[in-house]
Design a protein around this motif. Structure first.
Motif, short mmCIF file in Angstrom:
data_model
loop_
_atom_site.label_atom_id
_atom_site.label_comp_id
_atom_site.label_asym_id
_atom_site.label_seq_id
_atom_site.Cartn_x
_atom_site.Cartn_y
_atom_site.Cartn_z
N PRO A 99 -13.19 0.51 5.52
CA PRO A 99 -12.02 0.92 6.31
C PRO A 99 -12.29 0.90 7.82
CG PRO A 99 -12.55 2.53 4.58
CD PRO A 99 -13.70 1.60 4.69
N ALA A 115 -8.64 -0.48 -1.32
CA ALA A 115 -8.19 -0.65 0.06
C ALA A 115 -6.85 0.04 0.21
CB ALA A 115 -8.08 -2.12 0.44
N CYS A 116 -6.79 1.03 1.08
CA CYS A 116 -5.53 1.74 1.35
C CYS A 116 -4.90 2.30 0.08
CB CYS A 116 -4.56 0.83 2.07
SG CYS A 116 -4.99 0.53 3.79
N PHE A 119 -3.96 -7.98 6.95
CA PHE A 119 -2.80 -7.17 6.60
C PHE A 119 -1.58 -7.70 7.37
CE2 PHE A 119 -6.37 -4.37 5.74
CZ PHE A 119 -6.02 -3.76 4.56
N TYR A 122 -2.22 -0.42 8.51
CA TYR A 122 -2.30 -1.83 8.88
C TYR A 122 -1.15 -2.65 8.31
CZ TYR A 122 -6.91 0.30 8.80
OH TYR A 122 -7.94 1.18 8.92
N LEU A 124 -0.64 5.91 3.99
CA LEU A 124 -2.08 5.84 3.77
C LEU A 124 -2.69 4.64 4.48
CD1 LEU A 124 -4.27 7.40 2.25
CD2 LEU A 124 -3.98 5.82 0.35
N CYS A 125 -1.93 3.57 4.66
CA CYS A 125 -2.47 2.34 5.26
C CYS A 125 -1.74 2.01 6.55
CB CYS A 125 -2.33 1.19 4.27
SG CYS A 125 -3.28 -0.25 4.78
N PRO A 177 0.83 -1.20 0.00
CA PRO A 177 0.00 0.00 0.00
C PRO A 177 0.86 1.24 0.00
CG PRO A 177 0.07 -0.95 2.18
CD PRO A 177 0.80 -1.90 1.27
N GLN A 203 -11.97 -3.14 8.38
CA GLN A 203 -11.16 -3.90 7.41
C GLN A 203 -11.88 -5.18 6.97
OE1 GLN A 203 -9.20 -3.10 10.64
NE2 GLN A 203 -9.57 -1.16 9.61
N ASP A 224 -12.39 3.77 0.45
CA ASP A 224 -11.23 3.32 1.21
C ASP A 224 -10.91 4.37 2.26
OD1 ASP A 224 -9.95 5.37 -0.16
OD2 ASP A 224 -8.27 4.14 -0.83
N GLU A 225 -9.72 4.31 2.83
CA GLU A 225 -9.36 5.22 3.91
C GLU A 225 -9.36 6.68 3.48
OE1 GLU A 225 -8.26 1.25 5.18
OE2 GLU A 225 -8.06 2.32 3.28
N SER A 226 -9.24 6.94 2.18
CA SER A 226 -9.12 8.32 1.70
C SER A 226 -10.43 8.91 1.20
CB SER A 226 -8.08 8.39 0.58
OG SER A 226 -8.53 7.69 -0.57
#
Length: 464
Positions: free
Chosen positions: A443, A393-394, A463, A192, A189-190, A185, A446, A344-346
């Motif tokens: 997110p 994802a991430c 992860f 995990y 940003l990730c 990733p 997960q 995703d996370e963003s």
């Protein structure tokens, strides 16, 4: 030399003991071979195989997943109600607040009672099945023991050895697939680590409407309003398996499983379909808003569940829509999956295809604000109608393809920071039902939330 000759003559004499020689009138010999051993009973072996196959069919992955789902719901529900009771003891004003709190707790106790009833029913059924299966297994073992005594040519023993070799080979192949290189990733940003594998299913439920809506989507809001951190949403394609006009909310996972919706449906429009209602199952929620393919348009709609307002985002000219660029495998295509929304996370992303990119996947970031805008855009080398789904994802796009009725493979990834493509991700995960009609990453916990032929299934992303 003499000893060898004697042995040969002795063996020849033994052979003649098994053969009766008669002479006919035409001076010809007729030989009758008498086998002192009983013939191997292949019919009994085939019957034992059929009984073993029936045992395997009776005990399915779905049954185990059902039990796991109910236990998970109970595990999450009990601490929650205990916390609410503790809060009521501290803050009870013996007036309206206390009364409302008691009503909420009463409803939650009812949900827990329903889960326990389902668990009791499942447990009793499993106990009966276990007892019957145990008897069948004992009978099969006794039958195989008898067959092995008759198996002078070691047919059964060789078949068992072949089965063990095949099982070891399959495990070796699966191990190699699991250890295949994966895309890292983007840094920062990730939190995990690296996406390594998918385990599960963790949740498998038909929910409130068993078998009613083949197509749809479900999940959690990665950016919920305060007090809604544990809420879930579900959008069924209520018209022709293609269109929807409301979002159904659930205050917890257990509420979704037992089918108790609070606050119920949030309507986009009273008609279905009509302008700016939902087209296709690939929808997501983010920041108390539903993102989806606008009805009959090459555009993304955002429906704000609080203000009940809709804003839209026109996609580039040449974007394929209206059932012209669906996810597919060899046996079928999933209708009206031209546009796929992902979180995703963003934030929120849209996955689509254009004529300029010859039907290959295009990924664009949706920038929040009013109006909505397209941000970072990347083109891929993956042809849309050769794959079955995609998710983010991430900051990494992952794409899946159909392996068989029981397995799906995450085979491709695109790193949105470096632009690197990887066609050898090689993560296989098991399906409860053949078709995954919508797939999205959460997110918050997960988890991968999949909508499969009227059922809701979730998998844990691992992860490293």
């Amino acid at each position: 030399m003499k000893r060898s000759l004697v042995l040969s003559l002795f063996q020849l004499f033994q052979l003649f003991q098994l053969i009766t020689v008669t002479q006919s009138s035409a001076d010809s010999c007729v030989c009758e071979l008498i086998n002192s051993q009983k013939p191997f009973p292949h019919d009994r072996l085939n019957t034992a195989k059929d009984e073993a196959s029936r045992c395997n069919r009776n005990i399915s992955l779905k049954m185990s997943a059902d039990m796991d789902t109910l236990l998970l719901a109970l595990d999450r529900r009990l601490p929650q109600i205990q916390s609410e009771l503790s809060l009521l003891e501290v803050e009870d004003d013996r007036d309206l607040y206390g009364l409302l709190s008691l009503v909420v707790i009463e409803n939650e106790l009812l949900e827990i009672t329903q889960i326990l009833e389902k668990l009791n029913g499942s447990t009793e059924g499993h106990q009966r099945l276990t007892a019957n299966t145990q008897q069948q297994i004992m009978h099969i073992k006794e039958e195989l023991k008898d067959l092995q005594e008759l198996d002078t040519m070691e047919v059964v023993k060789r078949q068992q050895a072949n089965q063990r070799l095949k099982r070891d080979l399959d495990q070796c192949r699966n191990g190699l697939r699991t250890k295949a290189p994966t895309t890292s990733p983007p840094p920062g940003l990730c939190p995990y680590g690296r996406f390594m594998n998918v385990s599960g299913p963790r949740v498998f439920t038909a929910g409130e409407y068993p078998g009613s809506f083949k197509y749809g989507a479900w999940g959690r809001d990665p950016k919920p309003d305060p007090g809604k951190e544990h809420w879930y949403w579900m959008v069924p394609m209520a018209s022709s398996n293609r269109y929807a006009h409301y979002v159904r909310r659930y205050s917890s996972l257990s509420s979704l499983i037992v089918g108790v919706s609070t606050p119920g449906n949030v309507m986009i429009h009273s008609s279905n379909p009509t302008t700016n209602t939902v087209q296709g199952p690939n929808v997501v929620m983010y920041g108390e808003a539903l993102y989806y393919n606008c009805y009959n348009r090459d555009a993304v709609c955002r429906f704000n569940l609080t203000t009940k307002t809709i804003s839209d985002l026109q996609l580039p000219r040449g974007t394929r829509f209206n059932n012209k660029a669906n996810y597919c495998h060899l046996e079928e295509c999933y209708p009206f999956t031209d546009l796929d929304l992902a979180t995703d996370e963003s934030g929120v992303w849209v996955i689509y295809t254009t004529n300029d990119n010859f039907g290959n996947l295009v990924l664009s970031k949706i920038e929040e604000g009013n109006p909505l805008k397209l941000g970072q855009t990347l083109q891929t080398s993956v042809y849309k109608q050769a794959v079955t789904n995609a998710f983010m994802a991430c900051g990494v796009l992952y794409v899946t393809r159909y392996v068989n009725r029981d397995q799906e493979e995450i085979f491709y990834s695109l790193d949105t920071v470096t632009g690197d493509e990887n066609f050898n991700v090689g993560i296989i995960f098991h399906k409860v039902l053949p078709n995954i009609l919508a797939l999205n990453y959460s997110p918050v916990d997960q988890m991968l939330h999949a909508y499969c032929d009227s059922n809701m299934v979730s998998y844990k992303v691992l992860f490293e």
